[in-house]
Structures are given as structure tokens and as C-alpha cells.
Design an enzyme around this catalytic site. Structure first.
Site, PDB file in Angstrom:
ATOM      1  N   CYS A  14      -9.543 -28.406 -81.279  1.00 36.01           N
ATOM      2  CA  CYS A  14      -8.179 -28.103 -81.744  1.00 36.01           C
ATOM      3  C   CYS A  14      -7.444 -29.370 -82.185  1.00 36.01           C
ATOM      4  CB  CYS A  14      -7.408 -27.369 -80.657  1.00 36.01           C
ATOM      5  SG  CYS A  14      -7.994 -25.672 -80.432  1.00 36.01           S
ATOM      6  N   ASN A  34      -4.600 -17.504 -77.080  1.00 40.74           N
ATOM      7  CA  ASN A  34      -6.061 -17.460 -77.167  1.00 40.74           C
ATOM      8  C   ASN A  34      -6.552 -16.020 -77.078  1.00 40.74           C
ATOM      9  OD1 ASN A  34      -5.207 -17.590 -74.444  1.00 40.74           O
ATOM     10  ND2 ASN A  34      -7.127 -18.472 -73.756  1.00 40.74           N
ATOM     11  N   CYS A  59      -7.889 -28.863 -76.625  1.00 39.28           N
ATOM     12  CA  CYS A  59      -9.298 -29.281 -76.596  1.00 39.28           C
ATOM     13  C   CYS A  59      -9.611 -30.144 -77.821  1.00 39.28           C
ATOM     14  CB  CYS A  59     -10.213 -28.056 -76.529  1.00 39.28           C
ATOM     15  SG  CYS A  59     -10.424 -27.208 -78.106  1.00 39.28           S
ATOM     16  N   CYS A  61      -9.061 -20.515 -79.544  1.00 38.20           N
ATOM     17  CA  CYS A  61      -8.010 -21.138 -78.730  1.00 38.20           C
ATOM     18  C   CYS A  61      -6.627 -20.792 -79.295  1.00 38.20           C
ATOM     19  CB  CYS A  61      -8.148 -22.657 -78.761  1.00 38.20           C
ATOM     20  SG  CYS A  61      -9.582 -23.303 -77.893  1.00 38.20           S
ATOM     21  N   GLU A  94      -4.245 -22.778 -79.904  1.00 38.86           N
ATOM     22  CA  GLU A  94      -3.801 -23.760 -80.907  1.00 38.86           C
ATOM     23  C   GLU A  94      -4.355 -23.431 -82.283  1.00 38.86           C
ATOM     24  OE1 GLU A  94      -5.148 -24.259 -77.986  1.00 38.86           O
ATOM     25  OE2 GLU A  94      -4.479 -26.106 -77.012  1.00 38.86           O
ATOM     26  N   GLU A 130     -10.413 -13.944 -76.518  1.00 41.15           N
ATOM     27  CA  GLU A 130     -11.826 -14.159 -76.197  1.00 41.15           C
ATOM     28  C   GLU A 130     -12.684 -13.024 -76.728  1.00 41.15           C
ATOM     29  OE1 GLU A 130     -11.668 -14.885 -71.944  1.00 41.15           O
ATOM     30  OE2 GLU A 130     -10.865 -16.895 -72.308  1.00 41.15           O
TER      31      GLU A 130
HETATM   32  N1  THU Z   1      -8.289 -22.651 -74.524  1.00 40.60           N
HETATM   33  C1  THU Z   1      -7.244 -22.705 -75.382  1.00 40.60           C
HETATM   34  O1  THU Z   1      -6.707 -21.674 -75.811  1.00 40.60           O
HETATM   35  N2  THU Z   1      -6.811 -23.938 -75.771  1.00 40.60           N
HETATM   36  C2  THU Z   1      -7.336 -25.117 -75.348  1.00 40.60           C
HETATM   37  O2  THU Z   1      -6.962 -26.176 -75.813  1.00 40.60           O
HETATM   38  C3  THU Z   1      -8.403 -25.119 -74.343  1.00 40.60           C
HETATM   39  C4  THU Z   1      -8.979 -23.815 -73.974  1.00 40.60           C
HETATM   40  C5  THU Z   1      -8.773 -21.319 -74.098  1.00 40.60           C
HETATM   41  C6  THU Z   1     -10.138 -20.958 -74.540  1.00 40.60           C
HETATM   42  C7  THU Z   1     -10.546 -19.953 -73.483  1.00 40.60           C
HETATM   43  O3  THU Z   1     -10.048 -18.672 -73.840  1.00 40.60           O
HETATM   44  C8  THU Z   1      -9.803 -20.405 -72.241  1.00 40.60           C
HETATM   45  O4  THU Z   1      -8.779 -21.271 -72.686  1.00 40.60           O
HETATM   46  C9  THU Z   1     -10.686 -21.140 -71.222  1.00 40.60           C
HETATM   47  O5  THU Z   1     -11.390 -22.167 -71.834  1.00 40.60           O
END
Ligand code: THU
Length: 134
Positions: free
Chosen positions: A96, A49, A93, A60, A62, A51
Site C-alpha cells: 500500500c 479492507n 503495509c 487492503c 488503503e 477479504e
Molecule cells: N490490512 C489492511 O487493510 N491494511 C494494511 O495496511 C495491512 C493489512 C488488512 C488486510 C487483511 O484483511 C487484514 O488487514 C489482516 O492482514
């Protein structure tokens, strides 16, 4: 099928996802995630991930790894392993799940997570029942 998979492969994929999580760019949530996909070609790819100070632009792990697979010419994903050092059984999530659904292999798509007792394998269909499809 031109490939075969077993639990050993899935364990290796979790290890690759763990390595990828170390490259996550997560200054805001401090929640690193790594992912590894196995495609029908037999190739694997990893992603993490990343940000943004405009929080909604976060990508994310995924979706990042799916993009890498697609950019490498893949279209059918057989399995994805997901790892976060912050959370056992880190499942994808909802957004994804829908993105993974677009590229699931004809035999389905396994979603692999790490638990306290080793790995856990879900099917995407079980995580995203009655999915949207055009
Ligand atoms: N995140 C993911 O990379 N994958 C998921 O399925 C859920 C959330 C990341 C997004 C963000 O950078 C951090 O986790 C907290 O939500």
C-alpha cells in the site's frame, strides 16, 4: 494550494476511517481496517479492507480507498488516515505504501494513525524511503 489542513481535519479523517472500518469484510482475519484520503481537490473518500476465501485476493483498506479516489477523477492525494480497532498506530503495509506513492501530491503525502496519545503524522517519504519510481 487551494486547501488548508490542520490537526482538526486530520482528527476528523481518523473518525471517518474509524466509521469506514465498521464496514470491513474480514471473516478470515477478523482484523478490520478503515482509511480516509484527502485529495488536492479538497474531497475526501473512505474505504475498508475486504477479504476473500482465496486469501491472496484480499484488498487492503488503503488500496480500496485509493481506487475510489481515482475512480472519482482524483490524481493527487495529500493525506491518508488509517484506523483499526484491533491495533493502535496501524501503518500501511509495504504494498500500500508503494500504491500511495504513485498518487502523492507534489507537497507530499501525510500518513495519519491513531495512538494512545491522539494522532500521529508520518510522511510517506519517511515510511517508504528510496521508493521505486519509473
Ligand atoms: N490490512 C489492511 O487493510 N491494511 C494494511 O495496511 C495491512 C493489512 C488488512 C488486510 C487483511 O484483511 C487484514 O488487514 C489482516 O492482514
Amino acid at each position: 494550494m487551494i486547501y488548508s489542513t490542520n490537526i482538526m481535519d486530520y482528527e476528523k479523517m481518523i473518525q471517518s476511517a474509524e466509521q469506514a472500518s465498521q464496514n470491513a469484510y474480514v471473516p478470515y482475519s477478523k482484523f478490520p481496517v478503515g482509511a480516509c484520503v484527502l485529495c488536492e481537490s479538497g474531497n475526501t473518500y473512505t474505504g475498508c479492507n475486504f477479504e476473500n476465501s482465496s486469501f491472496g485476493l484480499t484488498i487492503c483498506a488503503e488500496r480500496n480507498v485509493v481506487g475510489t479516489a481515482i475512480a472519482n477523477g482524483e490524481r493527487k492525494i495529500k493525506a491518508i488516515a488509517i484506523f483499526s480497532p484491533n491495533k493502535l498506530n496501524c501503518t500501511p503495509c509495504g504494498a500500500c505504501r508503494q500504491v500511495l506513492n504513485e498518487f502523492k501530491s507534489d507537497g507530499g503525502l501525510d500518513v495519519i494513525t491513531k495512538t494512545e496519545n491522539g494522532i500521529k503524522v508520518y510522511t510517506l517519504d519517511e515510511l517508504l524511503p528510496a521508493c521505486f519510481d519509473l
